[in-house]
Design an enzyme around this catalytic site. Sequence first.
Site, PDB file in Angstrom:
ATOM      1  N   GLU A  11      50.978  48.993  -1.658  1.00 14.36           N
ATOM      2  CA  GLU A  11      52.089  48.048  -1.799  1.00 14.36           C
ATOM      3  C   GLU A  11      52.329  47.704  -3.266  1.00 14.36           C
ATOM      4  OE1 GLU A  11      49.708  47.667   0.473  1.00 14.36           O
ATOM      5  OE2 GLU A  11      50.802  47.791   2.353  1.00 14.36           O
ATOM      6  N   GLU A  23      47.000  50.090   7.414  1.00 13.16           N
ATOM      7  CA  GLU A  23      47.232  49.062   8.436  1.00 13.16           C
ATOM      8  C   GLU A  23      47.603  49.681   9.787  1.00 13.16           C
ATOM      9  OE1 GLU A  23      49.037  47.287   4.557  1.00 13.16           O
ATOM     10  OE2 GLU A  23      48.935  49.232   5.529  1.00 13.16           O
TER      11      GLU A  23
END
Length: 101
Positions: A4, A25
């Site tokens: 990210e 994730e």
Amino acid sequence: MGSELALACDMRFASREKAILSQFEVGAGLVPGGGPMARLSRLMGRGRALEVILSADDVSGDLAERYGYVNRSLPMLTLTGLSKRLPLGSPPSTKQTIMGY
């Protein structure tokens, strides 16, 4: 980890020997946070972004370059040299900010 943060940067470079990018994730049954779904699709197109996100597979530096995940994938020694050389072509104010002098 850190995908990210990398996706939020204007330029991204990866080591051919060590880079592993992924959306871990998804493997844990979670939705990737930090905006990778929107950012990846802008960088590499919808189809490839879906492949990276839904597969939760590790992406090597070379594949990341081919897909547009990173600007360039380079050998570690070349990458180190590039990180020192890039700011030298910038305006003085940018050099001071990046190099800390």
